[in-house]
Every structure is written in C-alpha cells, then in structure tokens.
Design a protein around this motif. Structure first.
Motif, PDB file in Angstrom:
ATOM      1  N   LEU A  76       0.828  -1.204   0.000  1.00  0.00           N
ATOM      2  CA  LEU A  76       0.000   0.000   0.000  1.00  0.00           C
ATOM      3  C   LEU A  76       0.863   1.256   0.000  1.00  0.00           C
ATOM      4  O   LEU A  76       1.896   1.305   0.671  1.00  0.00           O
ATOM      5  CB  LEU A  76      -0.889   0.016   1.252  1.00  0.00           C
ATOM      6  CG  LEU A  76      -1.976  -1.053   1.320  1.00  0.00           C
ATOM      7  CD1 LEU A  76      -2.716  -0.967   2.647  1.00  0.00           C
ATOM      8  CD2 LEU A  76      -2.939  -0.912   0.158  1.00  0.00           C
ATOM      9  N   TYR A  77       0.421   2.265  -0.721  1.00  0.00           N
ATOM     10  CA  TYR A  77       1.086   3.579  -0.720  1.00  0.00           C
ATOM     11  C   TYR A  77       0.034   4.674  -0.603  1.00  0.00           C
ATOM     12  O   TYR A  77      -0.966   4.663  -1.330  1.00  0.00           O
ATOM     13  CB  TYR A  77       1.938   3.742  -1.997  1.00  0.00           C
ATOM     14  CG  TYR A  77       3.077   2.744  -1.979  1.00  0.00           C
ATOM     15  CD1 TYR A  77       4.217   2.987  -1.216  1.00  0.00           C
ATOM     16  CD2 TYR A  77       2.969   1.516  -2.623  1.00  0.00           C
ATOM     17  CE1 TYR A  77       5.236   2.035  -1.115  1.00  0.00           C
ATOM     18  CE2 TYR A  77       3.980   0.557  -2.532  1.00  0.00           C
ATOM     19  CZ  TYR A  77       5.100   0.826  -1.774  1.00  0.00           C
ATOM     20  OH  TYR A  77       6.094  -0.119  -1.660  1.00  0.00           O
ATOM     21  N   SER A 115       9.163  -1.293  -3.308  1.00  0.00           N
ATOM     22  CA  SER A 115       9.711   0.070  -3.374  1.00  0.00           C
ATOM     23  C   SER A 115      10.947   0.128  -4.270  1.00  0.00           C
ATOM     24  O   SER A 115      11.252   1.179  -4.842  1.00  0.00           O
ATOM     25  CB  SER A 115      10.032   0.595  -1.974  1.00  0.00           C
ATOM     26  OG  SER A 115      10.981  -0.226  -1.344  1.00  0.00           O
TER      27      SER A 115
HETATM   28  C1  LIG Z   1      -1.560   2.241   4.629  1.00  0.00           C
HETATM   29  C2  LIG Z   1      -0.084   2.262   4.250  1.00  0.00           C
HETATM   30  C3  LIG Z   1       0.402   3.328   3.558  1.00  0.00           C
HETATM   31  C4  LIG Z   1       1.738   3.359   3.210  1.00  0.00           C
HETATM   32  N1  LIG Z   1       2.198   4.434   2.514  1.00  0.00           N
HETATM   33  C5  LIG Z   1       3.486   4.491   2.160  1.00  0.00           C
HETATM   34  C6  LIG Z   1       3.971   5.636   1.447  1.00  0.00           C
HETATM   35  O1  LIG Z   1       3.235   6.573   1.157  1.00  0.00           O
HETATM   36  N2  LIG Z   1       5.262   5.643   1.102  1.00  0.00           N
HETATM   37  C7  LIG Z   1       6.118   4.614   1.426  1.00  0.00           C
HETATM   38  O2  LIG Z   1       7.296   4.673   1.057  1.00  0.00           O
HETATM   39  N3  LIG Z   1       5.667   3.539   2.101  1.00  0.00           N
HETATM   40  C8  LIG Z   1       4.389   3.451   2.470  1.00  0.00           C
HETATM   41  N4  LIG Z   1       3.923   2.343   3.119  1.00  0.00           N
HETATM   42  C9  LIG Z   1       4.827   1.184   3.292  1.00  0.00           C
HETATM   43  C10 LIG Z   1       4.755   0.260   2.036  1.00  0.00           C
HETATM   44  O3  LIG Z   1       3.470  -0.349   1.975  1.00  0.00           O
HETATM   45  C11 LIG Z   1       5.768  -0.889   2.037  1.00  0.00           C
HETATM   46  O4  LIG Z   1       5.647  -1.598   3.236  1.00  0.00           O
HETATM   47  C12 LIG Z   1       7.206  -0.422   1.871  1.00  0.00           C
HETATM   48  O5  LIG Z   1       7.394   0.279   0.661  1.00  0.00           O
HETATM   49  C13 LIG Z   1       8.148  -1.635   1.879  1.00  0.00           C
HETATM   50  O6  LIG Z   1       7.739  -2.494   0.853  1.00  0.00           O
HETATM   51  P1  LIG Z   1       8.804  -3.296  -0.032  1.00  0.00           P
HETATM   52  O7  LIG Z   1       8.066  -4.245  -0.886  1.00  0.00           O
HETATM   53  O8  LIG Z   1       9.765  -2.375  -0.691  1.00  0.00           O
HETATM   54  O9  LIG Z   1       9.630  -4.060   1.052  1.00  0.00           O
HETATM   55  P2  LIG Z   1       9.379  -5.601   1.491  1.00  0.00           P
HETATM   56  O10 LIG Z   1       9.933  -6.525   0.480  1.00  0.00           O
HETATM   57  O11 LIG Z   1       7.949  -5.764   1.862  1.00  0.00           O
HETATM   58  O12 LIG Z   1      10.296  -5.608   2.746  1.00  0.00           O
HETATM   59  C14 LIG Z   1       9.907  -4.863   3.855  1.00  0.00           C
HETATM   60  C15 LIG Z   1      10.091  -5.754   5.059  1.00  0.00           C
HETATM   61  O13 LIG Z   1      11.476  -5.851   5.318  1.00  0.00           O
HETATM   62  C16 LIG Z   1      11.696  -5.821   6.687  1.00  0.00           C
HETATM   63  N5  LIG Z   1      12.528  -4.649   7.001  1.00  0.00           N
HETATM   64  C17 LIG Z   1      12.449  -3.423   6.466  1.00  0.00           C
HETATM   65  N6  LIG Z   1      13.375  -2.599   6.978  1.00  0.00           N
HETATM   66  C18 LIG Z   1      14.050  -3.355   7.870  1.00  0.00           C
HETATM   67  C19 LIG Z   1      15.135  -3.090   8.734  1.00  0.00           C
HETATM   68  N7  LIG Z   1      15.699  -1.872   8.778  1.00  0.00           N
HETATM   69  N8  LIG Z   1      15.595  -4.095   9.499  1.00  0.00           N
HETATM   70  C20 LIG Z   1      15.019  -5.324   9.472  1.00  0.00           C
HETATM   71  N9  LIG Z   1      13.986  -5.630   8.665  1.00  0.00           N
HETATM   72  C21 LIG Z   1      13.508  -4.658   7.883  1.00  0.00           C
HETATM   73  C22 LIG Z   1      10.361  -5.732   7.370  1.00  0.00           C
HETATM   74  O14 LIG Z   1       9.959  -7.057   7.680  1.00  0.00           O
HETATM   75  C23 LIG Z   1       9.481  -5.175   6.318  1.00  0.00           C
HETATM   76  O15 LIG Z   1       8.155  -5.583   6.470  1.00  0.00           O
HETATM   77  C24 LIG Z   1       2.600   2.305   3.540  1.00  0.00           C
HETATM   78  C25 LIG Z   1       2.095   1.218   4.252  1.00  0.00           C
HETATM   79  C26 LIG Z   1       0.777   1.188   4.616  1.00  0.00           C
HETATM   80  C27 LIG Z   1       0.274   0.001   5.373  1.00  0.00           C
END
Ligand SMILES: Cc1cc2nc3c(=O)[nH]c(=O)nc-3n(C[C@H](O)[C@H](O)[C@H](O)COP(=O)(O)OP(=O)(O)OC[C@H]3O[C@@H](n4cnc5c(N)ncnc54)[C@H](O)[C@@H]3O)c2cc1C
Ligand SMILES: NC(=O)c1ccc[n+]([C@@H]2O[C@H](COP(=O)([O-])OP(=O)(O)OC[C@H]3O[C@@H](n4cnc5c(N)ncnc54)[C@H](OP(=O)(O)O)[C@@H]3O)[C@@H](O)[C@H]2O)c1
Length: 291
Positions: A76-77, A115
């Motif tokens: 979600l974003y 992301s």
């Molecule tokens: C309602 C809502 C709105 C959102 N809006 C935004 C937004 O506007 N902009 C934005 O950038 N994001 C936003 N997010 C967050 C977004 O949904 C994602 O969770 C984020 O971008 C990470 O996704 P990813 O697929 O890149 O990482 P993923 O592949 O999903 O990996 C993230 C996971 O890695 C782990 N992780 C992350 N950092 C660390 C760390 N430092 N140490 C250890 N483990 C870690 C955690 O388990 C985390 O869940 C929002 C989330 C929600 C629920």
C-alpha cells in the motif's frame, strides 16, 4: 457551509486480481541530498476510470514471483495528490515512495520488493495498481474545520494531498491548517517548499522536527511531539471545543510522543485527557494512519 466529502467515497474500484497497468509519467528524486532514496512518482491513469480521495491509499503489485512462487502481495502507498490529481482532470495520481534497503542479521543487503521496483521505474514504464483503499483518513466534511496534521517521513504523503485540495477552495471557505513534519535530516524535508507555500494563510503553521540536527528541551532528539507545545496557543481552544481534526501519519512510534504532548497541554488547562481523547476518537477527530 461547504462540504468536501462527495456523496460516495470511491473504494476498491480496481481489484488486485485484475490490476490496472498505469503508465509512469515522472519519477522524481525529491530528496537528492538525503542518503535515503525517496521519489515522487506520477502515474497516468489512462482509461482506468480510477477516482480517489486524499488520505486513501493505492495498492501496487510488483512484477515477478515471491519465494513461494506466487505473485507478490500488494503493497500500500498513500496517495500524495489531491482528488482528481494535481491538475484536477482525473488523469493522474501522485505517490511518495521511500526505497526500502536494510542489512539483515547476517550482514546481507536486503532490498524491499515493491519500493525497489517503483523507485527504479522510468517514464513510460508500466506499473500494476489497484484501489483506492481506505476510507477513515479523510479530510473534514466541512472545509472550514481546522486541521492539525502530524507526519514522520513519507507519512507526509496524504498531507500534500490535503493541502493541495484545501488550496483549491476560496480563502474564506477553508479553515486553519497546522502541519508538524518530522524527518531525520533537513535534506529529507520532502516537498518542503511547496508545503511552505500551501501554509501561508494567516493562522496556519508549518513546524519541522529534524531529529538528527535539533535537540528537544531535554537535550534528546527533536521529534514531532516535542514541537507541539509551540502550537499550544493556536490549537488548545480548538481541541477543548472539539473543533479540530487531528491526523497522524508515518511511523507507529510517533503516536506516543504526540499523545504525551497533547495530554500535557490538556492537563495544563485542567482537563481530563482520557475523557477528551475518548470524545475526539468517538467523533472521528483523532485519526491515525501509522505503521
Ligand atoms: C496504509 C499504508 C500506507 C503506506 N504508505 C506508504 C507511502 O506513502 N510511502 C512509502 O514509502 N511507504 C508506504 N507504506 C509502506 C509500504 O506499503 C511498504 O511496506 C514499503 O514500501 C516496503 O515495501 P517493499 O516491498 O519495498 O519491502 P518488502 O519486500 O515488503 O520488505 C519490507 C520488510 O522488510 C523488513 N525490514 C524493512 N526494513 C528493515 C530493517 N531496517 N531491518 C530489518 N527488517 C527490515 C520488514 O519485515 C518489512 O516488512 C505504507 C504502508 C501502509 C500500510
Ligand atoms: N498511511 C500510512 O500509514 C503511511 C503512509 C506513509 C508512510 N507510512 C510509513 O511511515 C513510515 C515512515 O518511514 P520513513 O522511513 O519515511 O521515516 P524515517 O525517515 O525513518 O523517520 C522519520 C522521522 O521520524 C522520527 N522518529 C523515529 N521514531 C520516532 C518516534 N518514536 N516518535 C517520533 N518520531 C520518531 C525519525 O527519527 P530518528 O530516526 O532520528 O530516530 C525521523 O526523524 C514507514 O514505516 C512507512 O511505511 C505509513
């Protein structure tokens, strides 16, 4: 009295099972001097028919398969543009996305799935979207209602939408707006210039809490909650009369400091915070979107 809320809030118009392939119009590094990679991404909604409100989110489905061989789950974003898009023509949507990169316990660099997909997109590329999602974090029905918006990091996204929508209204039809924005470094003050310009009305305020560069009164890192006492004269009466919307978006951890600060304000004025808080929550004036 003008109303900002449409008769129906658009919801889940595009299902995750049949996502729409939006086209990237722009992918802008909005914190070029910051070690984190944060992008403002504008998407062309083409013939999707998608409608949305500020404060809602959009789902993105990254290409490829997860470790179990299934399609990636959606992420979600928050929507960072006002309803109808920045141009108001229902053709675009803006997002604000931070690239997730971290080092795991074994010392390996881990790149977040979605992301890293979005932040590498180029104009013309396609991205699978669905939504809009969520209906609790919306602007007040009466646009003259004051708004206190508190954000950390990319939690600023919905407030860019709120403030752009607010700016579309005639001055005498919009209430005061207060924004408190917390980031680690001043180079991470996303949308700083435009936020300043959107908050120039008399009675509005824009405060920043730059945790790694400023100290709070106790000598600790400056967080959003530490800035709130500076707004006491402007917001206390509004809180006491329950004539304000309070929004928090960003890191879950911010809630405690924000609440402690507002509780101290209430107690200073001889009010029972638990009672006032319960009333604000019951009237949907205390809205939180944190993770
Ligand atoms: C309602 C809502 C709105 C959102 N809006 C935004 C937004 O506007 N902009 C934005 O950038 N994001 C936003 N997010 C967050 C977004 O949904 C994602 O969770 C984020 O971008 C990470 O996704 P990813 O697929 O890149 O990482 P993923 O592949 O999903 O990996 C993230 C996971 O890695 C782990 N992780 C992350 N950092 C660390 C760390 N430092 N140490 C250890 N483990 C870690 C955690 O388990 C985390 O869940 C929002 C989330 C929600 C629920
Ligand atoms: N709708 C939503 O729910 C929504 C929308 C957008 C983003 N998000 C989420 O918001 C988060 C933003 O992350 P980010 O990486 O952009 O932020 P970040 O850069 O890690 O942090 C932003 C600021 O918040 C400060 N902070 C840390 N702990 C705090 C606390 N307990 N109280 C107050 N301030 C605190 C940080 O300070 P220090 O680091 O110096 O301690 C920093 O100054 C992500 O988790 C994202 O998923 C949610």
């Amino acid at each position: 009295m003008s109303s900002l809320v449409p008769t129906a809030i658009p919801l889940n118009m595009i299902k995750p099972s049949v996502p729409y392939e939006a086209t990237v119009l722009a992918n802008i590094d909005i914190a070029p001097d910051c070690p984190d990679d944060v992008r403002h991404i504008d998407l062309d909604l083409g013939d999707s028919g998608l409608k949305y409100m500020e404060g809602q989110s959009i789902g993105i489905i990254a290409p490829g398969l997860d470790a179990a061989g299934k399609p990636h789950r959606l992420r979600l974003y928050s929507i960072a543009s006002p309803r109808g898009g920045d141009a108001g023509d229902d053709k675009t949507i803006g997002l604000c996305i931070k690239r997730t990169i971290y080092t795991d316990d074994a010392g390996n660099e881990v790149r977040g799935v979605c992301s890293n997909h979005t932040n590498d997109l180029a104009p013309g590329d396609k991205v699978k979207i669905c939504g809009p999602i969520g209906k609790h974090f919306l602007m007040p029905a009466d646009a003259t209602t004051p708004m206190l918006m508190i954000a950390t990091g990319t939690g600023i996204a919905p407030f860019r939408g709120f403030l752009r929508q607010r700016a579309r209204l005639p001055k005498d039809q919009r209430g005061p707006a207060f924004l408190v924005f917390g980031v680690r470094h001043s180079s991470a003050l996303l949308y700083d210039q435009e936020l300043r310009e959107l908050l120039t009305d008399d009675g509005c305020a824009y405060l920043t809490a730059v945790s790694a560069e400023q100290k709070n009164a106790a000598g600790g890192r400056m967080y959003v909650g530490d800035r709130l006492p500076e707004l006491q004269d402007a917001i206390w009466q509004l809180l006491a009369e329950r004539n304000i919307m309070v929004y928090q978006c960003g890191l879950k951890g911010m809630e405690q400091g924000v609440e402690a600060s507002i509780q101290a304000m209430a107690e200073h004025h001889g009010w029972d915070w638990a009672e006032l808080r319960a009333a604000l929550v019951a009237e949907k004036r205390w809205l939180v979107d944190t993770y």
